[in-house]
Scaffold this active site. Sequence first.
Site, PDB file in Angstrom:
ATOM      1  N   HIS A 166       0.814  -1.216   0.000  1.00 38.33           N
ATOM      2  CA  HIS A 166       0.000   0.000   0.000  1.00 38.33           C
ATOM      3  C   HIS A 166       0.847   1.266   0.000  1.00 38.33           C
ATOM      4  O   HIS A 166       0.347   2.344  -0.330  1.00 38.33           O
ATOM      5  CB  HIS A 166      -0.940   0.000   1.213  1.00 38.33           C
ATOM      6  CG  HIS A 166      -1.993  -1.060   1.146  1.00 38.33           C
ATOM      7  ND1 HIS A 166      -3.297  -0.796   0.785  1.00 38.33           N
ATOM      8  CD2 HIS A 166      -1.941  -2.396   1.378  1.00 38.33           C
ATOM      9  CE1 HIS A 166      -4.005  -1.920   0.806  1.00 38.33           C
ATOM     10  NE2 HIS A 166      -3.203  -2.908   1.168  1.00 38.33           N
ATOM     11  N   ASP A 375       3.525   9.536  -0.806  1.00 40.97           N
ATOM     12  CA  ASP A 375       2.369   8.724  -0.425  1.00 40.97           C
ATOM     13  C   ASP A 375       2.141   7.654  -1.473  1.00 40.97           C
ATOM     14  O   ASP A 375       2.254   7.926  -2.671  1.00 40.97           O
ATOM     15  CB  ASP A 375       1.113   9.591  -0.320  1.00 40.97           C
ATOM     16  CG  ASP A 375       0.254   9.249   0.884  1.00 40.97           C
ATOM     17  OD1 ASP A 375       0.331   8.098   1.354  1.00 40.97           O
ATOM     18  OD2 ASP A 375      -0.489  10.123   1.356  1.00 40.97           O
TER      19      ASP A 375
END
Length: 475
Positions: A166, A375
């Site tokens: 992720h 991110d």
Amino acid sequence: MTAAHLKASFVVVANRLSVDRVTEDDGSVSWRTAPGGLVTALEPVMRQRGGAWVGWHGASDEEVEPFEHEGYTIQPVPLSHSEVEEYYEGFSNATLWPLFHDSVAFPEFHREWWDAYVTVNQRFAEKTAEVAEDGATVWVQDYQLLLVPQLLREMRPDLRIGFFLHIPFPPVELFQQLPWRRQILEGMLGADLVGTQVPGGASNFLRLVRTRTQHKVERDRVRVEGSHTCVARAYPISIDSAGFEELANSPEVIAEAEALLDELGHPKQVFLGVDRLDYTKGLRQRVRAMGELFQEGKLDPADVVFFQVATPSRERVDEYRRLRDDIDLLVGRINSEVGGVGRPAIVYRHSSFPRSTMAALYRIADVMVVTPLRDGMNLVAKEYLACHPGEDGALVLSEFAGAARELRQAYMVNPYDLNGMKDVLLHAATDSPRNRRRRMRALKRQVRENTIEAWADRFIDDLGSLGREPRQQEA
């Protein structure tokens, strides 16, 4: 059959379970679905498919029995106090997390942390092997469990094993700092399918496999000699966009949004930031940029408010405590220098809020500010687009969020460039209604068309088709 003895044909393996324990006033204990991006993404998949979720329940030195929740089985894995410190706070969050986020903070390398990481990954693999039925599909999640695919394959070669990262997969030059780089790569290669958020992550992984292991790499495939073929591809994650839209349009959330506007004094514009309190999220830079816009008179605190939610995170780790203190001081200083006797220019909440409150905040935000330094994806940007009514909103988005590859009509910003960020924030706030509507239409369409269900189906379908291929071709 009890939950403890049930075998599952579909198993999700993650560091944390999908539930949090709740102790009621009368002392009774119940479990509710946990907040957080990973659970928000995968829990609808579990409710739809059934199966088992293997993970830690969040408290140390305690055994919890398996139980049923929302149509699937919860299978807890225990951790000791020292394992929480060394495996979780140590290797996962003070070694891998900063390294995989481009060393925004300095990663620490300690042998005892690595030893604990190996031990805990082994325990997760053993629990998964125990609960998976013959030929089951197992989906391992994220950086805390990078060794599980290989460990699980050694125990259960009959399983179809997927792994999804992720967070970003770092460039070769950074990953090579890791003393245990080969073991991590081999651990991931135990999967039939490795998924990353963006194509660059899969490319970085394959490049490292090519240079740091003996395995043969052809395009996106790695031939693991004598075992199987591992494929690495990008699967950009999304959200339950219809569910968020429905929530945001519910009478309760609309009423809460009105109450929030009353509380804020009905400003002409609301800027909103929603983040975990984490040094990768660019909070220092964002607060400083907004503060300077207020101080320079380019934003009037009588008309504009910046509402920043910072969800508490890893509060026992020194780096996070320092960040919390820095943000508290920065917000306090700015608010003491600008604004009148009413509400402050920056409304800062270091707190967790329920999903309904977040939806209400998304509804009232004229400018959503998502400016991480790095991110993997950032689902807050997508949640805003699903929840904000109409087409009058604006999304300011960091170039270094994985979401920037998909949400190309956002107002893009380099969060390291404070003057550039100030310019983009002003542009988003003052752009013509026509331009804002054009951008929001395209952004909302992207989020509606690329849902969490489509993401999960694509990954699981690909994993199933790979699992039907011969385990190893003849040389």
